[in-house]
Design a protein around this motif. Structure first.
Motif, short mmCIF file in Angstrom:
data_model
loop_
_atom_site.label_atom_id
_atom_site.label_comp_id
_atom_site.label_asym_id
_atom_site.label_seq_id
_atom_site.Cartn_x
_atom_site.Cartn_y
_atom_site.Cartn_z
N VAL A 196 -7.46 -3.42 6.93
CA VAL A 196 -7.90 -2.02 6.92
C VAL A 196 -8.81 -1.78 8.12
CG1 VAL A 196 -9.26 -0.31 5.65
CG2 VAL A 196 -7.73 -1.86 4.41
N LEU A 244 -8.99 4.48 -3.76
CA LEU A 244 -8.81 3.88 -2.43
C LEU A 244 -7.71 2.83 -2.49
CD1 LEU A 244 -12.38 3.11 -1.05
CD2 LEU A 244 -10.84 4.95 -0.38
N GLU A 245 -7.74 2.04 -3.55
CA GLU A 245 -6.74 0.97 -3.68
C GLU A 245 -6.69 0.47 -5.11
OE1 GLU A 245 -7.56 -2.93 -2.21
OE2 GLU A 245 -9.67 -2.82 -2.74
N LYS A 258 0.83 -1.20 0.00
CA LYS A 258 0.00 0.00 0.00
C LYS A 258 0.87 1.25 0.00
CE LYS A 258 -4.27 -1.95 1.83
NZ LYS A 258 -5.11 -1.94 0.63
N GLU A 262 -18.65 3.92 -3.15
CA GLU A 262 -17.52 3.25 -3.80
C GLU A 262 -17.92 2.69 -5.16
OE1 GLU A 262 -15.08 0.61 -1.30
OE2 GLU A 262 -16.14 1.49 0.40
N LYS A 318 -18.74 -5.30 0.74
CA LYS A 318 -17.68 -5.95 1.53
C LYS A 318 -18.14 -6.37 2.92
CE LYS A 318 -13.37 -4.56 -0.52
NZ LYS A 318 -13.70 -3.49 -1.46
N GLU A 321 -4.36 7.09 6.75
CA GLU A 321 -5.01 7.76 5.62
C GLU A 321 -6.21 8.56 6.07
OE1 GLU A 321 -5.05 5.32 1.87
OE2 GLU A 321 -7.19 5.68 2.06
N GLU A 322 -6.45 9.65 5.40
CA GLU A 322 -7.63 10.48 5.61
C GLU A 322 -8.88 9.65 5.30
OE1 GLU A 322 -9.37 14.15 2.81
OE2 GLU A 322 -7.57 13.06 2.26
N PHE A 323 -9.91 9.76 6.12
CA PHE A 323 -11.17 9.04 5.86
C PHE A 323 -11.95 9.79 4.78
CE2 PHE A 323 -15.74 8.59 6.56
CZ PHE A 323 -15.88 7.21 6.52
N LEU A 324 -12.42 9.06 3.77
CA LEU A 324 -13.21 9.67 2.71
C LEU A 324 -14.64 9.18 2.81
CD1 LEU A 324 -10.82 9.12 -0.33
CD2 LEU A 324 -11.11 11.23 1.01
N VAL A 375 -8.11 6.25 8.67
CA VAL A 375 -8.07 4.84 8.29
C VAL A 375 -6.64 4.36 8.46
CG1 VAL A 375 -8.64 3.17 6.49
CG2 VAL A 375 -9.90 5.32 6.63
N ILE A 397 -11.06 1.18 10.04
CA ILE A 397 -11.62 2.53 9.98
C ILE A 397 -11.82 3.00 11.41
CG2 ILE A 397 -13.62 3.89 9.21
CD1 ILE A 397 -13.58 2.08 6.72
N LYS A 434 -4.05 1.23 7.63
CA LYS A 434 -3.97 0.09 6.70
C LYS A 434 -2.62 -0.59 6.82
CE LYS A 434 -6.86 2.30 3.21
NZ LYS A 434 -7.06 2.60 1.78
N MET A 451 -13.38 5.81 -4.57
CA MET A 451 -14.39 6.43 -3.71
C MET A 451 -14.84 7.69 -4.42
SD MET A 451 -15.98 6.25 -0.78
CE MET A 451 -15.18 5.65 0.70
P1 AMP Z 1 -8.81 -1.06 0.69
O1 AMP Z 1 -8.31 -2.46 0.85
O2 AMP Z 1 -7.74 -0.02 0.82
O3 AMP Z 1 -9.68 -0.83 -0.51
O4 AMP Z 1 -9.83 -0.88 1.88
C1 AMP Z 1 -10.93 -1.75 2.08
C2 AMP Z 1 -12.20 -0.95 2.30
O5 AMP Z 1 -12.01 -0.04 3.38
C3 AMP Z 1 -12.58 -0.08 1.11
O6 AMP Z 1 -13.31 -0.77 0.15
C4 AMP Z 1 -13.41 0.99 1.81
O7 AMP Z 1 -14.71 0.50 2.08
C5 AMP Z 1 -12.70 1.17 3.12
N1 AMP Z 1 -11.71 2.28 3.03
C6 AMP Z 1 -10.40 2.17 2.69
N2 AMP Z 1 -9.81 3.37 2.68
C7 AMP Z 1 -10.74 4.27 3.02
C8 AMP Z 1 -10.73 5.70 3.19
N3 AMP Z 1 -9.63 6.43 3.02
N4 AMP Z 1 -11.89 6.30 3.55
C9 AMP Z 1 -13.02 5.56 3.73
N5 AMP Z 1 -13.07 4.24 3.61
C10 AMP Z 1 -11.96 3.58 3.25
#
Ligand code: AMP
Length: 435
Positions: free
Chosen positions: A153, A287-288, A103, A192, A214, A185-188, A141, A155, A143, A273
């Motif tokens: 991950v 996000l990823e 990441k 999605e 998810k 990471e900043e929460f968004l 967040v 939150i 990770k 997002m």
């Molecule tokens: P990721 O593996 O990084 O995609 O994270 C898994 C899930 O966590 C994502 O599908 C989002 O639902 C949530 N998530 C990850 N990063 C954020 C973020 N910066 N803000 C809000 N939700 C997040």
């Protein structure tokens, strides 16, 4: 031609199913496969965490093409090893897979190349985290850096929660192994969207957009899982947004990875997002990245694919994706996951599954995720067990999405096993928008 598929979940069953429709494919082998895949491919056992064992399977089988499904073999460098031997393989190299397997690499790459993503800090200790936290709002967040099958991950609603999560990541309490690095990471806030592009090292072309669910609970509540369902629908993403994502995310990734010496070939999954802005607008932010077909989105996408899937793999390997026309059935598709009781926690395997033969494939395709054959019966063998997938191009009284949902849920009138869990609200956001 003979094709070997590496992996053994719902995604690989969908890939095998699409390969079986190809006029160009005469033999399919899947390693390790599962009880459902075994109905249309020869399955050979292999541990997908053991690079040498996978190479032995490829050498013994001599396929004309190898397709690598899961992230673990990609991150171990299976594609590099096969390319070194001059063999045809679909999937990114180990270096290109870093977009998913690290990441911090992905975040730093996005920052270097101005790909929109949440503000972040890479932390290597709790002291780092404490130093960085004051720059962030209360919602953050945390990770884990490496591959964590969706479990890395956390939150957090406060900085204290973030410290606790970070301590668990560094100690190994969260994932079972101690991580050396994490991303803060900043929460968004927002909705999605998953965007899939087929990449050939030079070009990125749009494959599909999907949304997945998810969380284990209805209304998207409760703990995260590997995915409880997904859907695609015409209109889920506007043509303008698709173009924007292609130019500003997928093609930029392909261009810059090539410039940095790690050309990207395979499927690039952009987890976006649609971040809510103070003025009421939304801004797409990454996000990823995943560097392979997502699961369960793949099941929903491939039931709509009308093109020969081998043509997609060939174009990615040969660098001709820009000349490819990908044909998809119009309408919508839905994949509903049936999970074992207790999932995403501890599950009991070996529960007999009934009704599998009573679902007509014209109504729904029952992809197997975690199943095994035992004494002539098919039994559960994992957290996510079945991926029931339906497609609809047209319907007179309902929308194609509603129609596809009806077909998928009807299949569950016939299929059951002890402790079966499924979400009854797949696609609720899209239905609310009238799709
Ligand atoms: P990721 O593996 O990084 O995609 O994270 C898994 C899930 O966590 C994502 O599908 C989002 O639902 C949530 N998530 C990850 N990063 C954020 C973020 N910066 N803000 C809000 N939700 C997040």
């Amino acid at each position: 031609m003979k094709v070997l598929v590496i992996g053994g979940g719902g995604r690989e069953h969908a890939i095998v199913w699409a390969l079986a429709k190809s006029a160009r494919v005469s033999e399919i082998v899947c390693a390790p496969g599962n009880a459902g895949i075994a109905q249309s491919a020869r399955c050979v056992p292999v541990n997908t965490g053991d690079l040498a064992a996978m190479l032995r399977v490829v050498e013994a089988e001599g396929p004309a093409l190898t397709v690598v499904g899961p992230e673990l073999p990609l991150s171990l460098g299976l594609v590099d090893e096969l390319e070194r031997r001059g063999l045809r393989v679909f999937g990114p190299t180990q270096a290109a897979t870093r977009l998913e397997s690290s990441k911090s690499f992905a975040k730093e790459f996005m920052q270097r190349h101005r790909i929109p993503t949440a503000a972040y800090a890479v932390c290597r200790s709790l002291e780092d985290l404490r130093r960085e936290l004051p720059r962030f709002a209360a919602s953050v967040v945390v990770k884990a850096d490496g591959l964590a099958a969706g479990k890395g991950v956390v939150i957090c609603n406060s900085h204290a929660e973030a410290e606790k999560a970070a301590a668990e990541i560094f100690s190994g309490a969260l994932l079972g192994t101690a991580e050396k690095e994490l991303v803060l990471e900043e929460f968004l806030d927002g909705e999605e969207l998953s965007f899939f592009a087929l990449c050939d090292g030079k070009h990125a072309v749009a494959l599909a957009a999907a949304q997945d669910h998810k969380r284990i609970g209805e209304g998207d509540t409760g703990p995260n899982t590997g995915g409880m369902g997904a859907y695609t629908a015409d209109g889920l993403m506007s043509a303008g947004l698709e173009q924007w994502l292609l130019q500003n995310v997928a093609q930029r990734v392909v261009d810059e990875m090539a410039r940095e010496g790690s050309p990207f070939q395979g499927i690039l999954f952009c987890g976006m997002m649609m971040a809510a802005q103070p003025d009421g607008s939304t801004r797409p932010m990454v996000l990823e990245f995943n560097t392979r077909f997502g699961d369960p989105e793949t099941e929903a996408i491939l039931v709509r694919l009308e093109s020969d899937i081998v043509d997609l793999f060939d174009a990615a390997i040969d660098g001709t994706a820009d000349r490819l026309v990908i044909r998809m059935k119009p309408g919508a598709s839905v994949c509903v996951i049936a999970a074992s009781g207790g999932y995403p926690g501890k599950v009991v395997n070996g529960q007999p599954i009934s009704g599998l033969d009573s679902v007509d494939e014209a109504d729904a395709v029952v992809f197997h995720a975690g199943t095994a054959a035992k004494e002539g019966a098919i039994v559960t063998a994992g957290g996510r067990v079945l991926a029931v997938t339906a497609v609809s191009s047209a319907s007179t009284s309902t929308t194609p999405l509603q129609n596809a949902l009806g077909k998928a849920y009807d299949a569950f009138e016939k299929i059951s096993f002890n402790g079966m869990q499924l979400r009854r609200d797949i696609a609720w956001r899209a239905l609310r928008k009238g799709l």
